[in-house]
Enzyme design. Structure first.
Site, mmCIF file in Angstrom:
data_model
loop_
_atom_site.group_PDB
_atom_site.id
_atom_site.type_symbol
_atom_site.label_atom_id
_atom_site.label_comp_id
_atom_site.label_asym_id
_atom_site.label_seq_id
_atom_site.Cartn_x
_atom_site.Cartn_y
_atom_site.Cartn_z
ATOM 1 C CE1 TYR A 27 110.636 12.009 101.319
ATOM 2 C CE2 TYR A 27 112.048 10.821 99.781
ATOM 3 C CZ TYR A 27 111.894 11.554 100.934
ATOM 4 O OH TYR A 27 112.982 11.854 101.714
ATOM 5 C CB THR B 90 115.011 13.267 99.276
ATOM 6 O OG1 THR B 90 115.168 11.966 98.699
ATOM 7 C CG2 THR B 90 113.857 13.933 98.548
#
Ligand code: UDP
Length: 325
Positions: A140, A116
């Site tokens: 995250y 990501t």
């Protein structure tokens, strides 16, 4: 190729399953269906299992004879990761370690990892290059960066193992054929939320933060169509098959839109003037993130086909209006 796809019943995974399935690969999918859907699986064999179920995973690897693993299964909501960090480290880091351990044991050669843009944190100018500093600002991003580090170290120690970590920017839109799309319950992603508001599935939408140092005070993101992203996986696998070196590659178009721009474009395209509540900043959101994605293009020959915000929004809206699951 015999390919194991973890999380293949999810939003991005299901588009990659379709792209690889169309090419005739033999696909096995493992998904716990926590956020995925059986109906999203258009090719291959679905095994419903959790990656933390060691004996089940051992069975899958010992009989699968996989040449490649494409690893999607994980958790993806930034604010949720701030509230429940340990769940994110379990699902994104510890479970990835288990999958990689099995890849090593069963001599899987090639590995594609869903990473990501959140690994970059808050880059000074908002533009992320693969070798920019990685300083995630939420669990995250940290949980995914830790997995990238494990991949790097494993590939260094084991010359039989090769990987591409694809760093996704803001994935949105739906299959242009209308077969699959995003059905994630309680979706938090911007275009999805706006399309839900436009179809009346939510009464209004929230806009988080209007005081960022950007052109209109709202966050800027690089929105990439999910089918272009799926194609990036196909290209990355081909690249590894041809003997390409392990890499981390950005997946974005290289230009961004602000939250306000996206919302007004959704209103324009759908013709629905839904209510927008301006709220304070959401925890964990960097002001601006756009990709420098020339490395993906140069190394793999990836050619985006849907680099058009209107098209992304139209496909997301069509899906939202008609979705079968
Ligand atoms: N956002 C928003 N309202 C929403 C969903 C998202 O204002 O209902 C904003 C969010 O704060 C961020 C941007 O839209 O600035 C992109 O968020 P998203 O969750 O889509 O993706 P992220 O960049 O967090 O992965």
């Amino acid at each position: 190729m015999r390919i194991l796809i973890t999380g293949g019943a999810g939003y991005i995974g299901s588009h990659v399953v379709k792209a690889l399935g169309k090419l005739g690969h033999e696909i096995t999918i493992v998904d716990n269906l926590s956020t995925g859907f059986q109906k999203a699986v258009t090719f291959g064999k679905l095994i419903v299992a959790d990656l933390s179920d060691r004996s089940k995973m051992e069975d899958i690897f010992s009989t699968g004879n996989f040449e490649a693993v494409v690893h999607f299964a994980g958790s993806i909501v930034v604010p949720e990761s701030v509230a429940e960090p340990l769940r994110y480290y379990q699902n994104n880091t510890i479970n990835s370690h288990s999958v990689m351990t099995l890849c090593e044991k069963y001599r899987v050669k090639n590995f594609i990892f869903s990473s990501t843009a959140a690994v970059y944190g808050m880059p000074g100018d908002g533009v992320c290059r693969e070798d920019s500093e990685k300083k995630p600002i939420n669990p995250y991003g940290q949980s995914k960066l830790m997995t990238e580090h494990m991949l790097r170290d494993l590939a260094f120690s084991n010359k039989n193992f090769h990987y591409v970590a694809l760093r996704y920017f803001n994935v949105s839109g739906a299959d242009p054929e209308g077969q699959i799309g995003q059905s994630f319950p309680k979706a938090t992603h911007l275009i999805k939320a706006a399309c839900e508001a436009a179809t009346g599935k939510r009464t209004h939408m929230d806009l988080f933060g209007t005081d960022y140092p950007t052109k209109d005070g709202t966050c800027v993101r690089d929105y990439i169509h999910v089918s272009d992203l799926a194609e990036a996986h196909v290209k990355a696998l081909e690249y590894l098959e041809k003997g390409g070196e392990s890499q981390a590659l950005n997946c974005g178009y290289g230009h961004g839109f602000s939250v306000k721009e996206v919302i007004s474009r959704v209103k324009e395209i759908t013709g629905v003037n839904f209510k927008v509540n301006e709220l304070p900043r959401r925890p964990g959101d960097p002001a601006s993130l756009t990709a420098e994605s020339s490395r993906l293009i140069q190394l793999t020959g990836w050619k985006p086909k849907f680099d058009d915000l209107n098209l992304i929004i139209k496909s997301a809206y069509e899906w939202e209006k008609n979705r079968p699951y």
